[in-house]
Design an enzyme around this catalytic site. Sequence first.
Site: not given
Ligand code: GUN
Length: 290
Positions: A53, A97, A120
């Site tokens: 990311k 996350q 998100d």
């Molecule tokens: N863990 C797995 N996929 C995601 C996501 O799209 N966002 C976040 N914040 N955590 C994750």
Amino acid sequence: MTARLIDGNALSQQLRADVAARAAALRARGTVPGLAVVLVGDNPASQVYVRNKVKACEDNGLHSVLERHPADLAEDALLARVDALNRDPAIHGILVQLPLPAHIDAQKVIEAIAPEKDVDGFHVASAGALMTGSAGFWPCTPYGCMKMLDSIGYDLRGKHAVVIGRSNIVGKPMALMLLARSATVTVCHSATADLGAFTRQADVVVAAVGKRNVLTADMVKPGAVVIDVGMNRDDAGKLCGDVDFAGVREVAGWITPVPGGVGPMTITMLLVNTLESAERAAGSGTSAST
Ligand code: GUN
């Protein structure tokens, strides 16, 4: 018939080029779009995800901050960090996350994120906005699936879409997005009796379960569009989705591969949401996810 591939890498490249151009335009007007990624603990998969990311931000002209915290970080301390990021004018998107360590209430942390920075799309306000069709951020994975359907010019109106999976992150928001496009939507899940009876009627199937071979060729209507959100490992340790790709591609009309399908689209839509947030903050955003 062999299905045509919906190439998530190629589509991501196109969308990221647009993000980079819009980010450059914003920077020229004095706003650098900024994403904060918060990682608690040392979950190996999470470390890979957050690295990807942050790199995607750097590659496309967005500023990013990666905050790493030890696994024993107190919930209060994490909430205080989220509060500080909410107030930070250089940050337009906040991503905590998941999963978080067991002693932290993940939902409480998500609800602490300011909805206007919830890139998100997990905040209850974002979920409510999606449900009611008002302005808010859409969760990145189902949003990416919608872009993949758009990329093949697929008109969902009056089509039967079957979503397999009912998570807050993918299945439920996916169903709402398809419904908003006037598809007839069925949500199937682990307690569904005779999954194949539903999927065989589907013009579009979205598989978001997290289990291999949930959808096999005998469960697919000829010509259907199959979107595979799964991210699993096969017996040889190779990345695979929820769909039996080799079998289903001989029946479907369109199919997304794994890897190279939905995966890259998730990060791309995170960039899109972050940019959109920065544009809104700078007074030049559009009104809702599209
Ligand atoms: N863990 C797995 N996929 C995601 C996501 O799209 N966002 C976040 N914040 N955590 C994750």
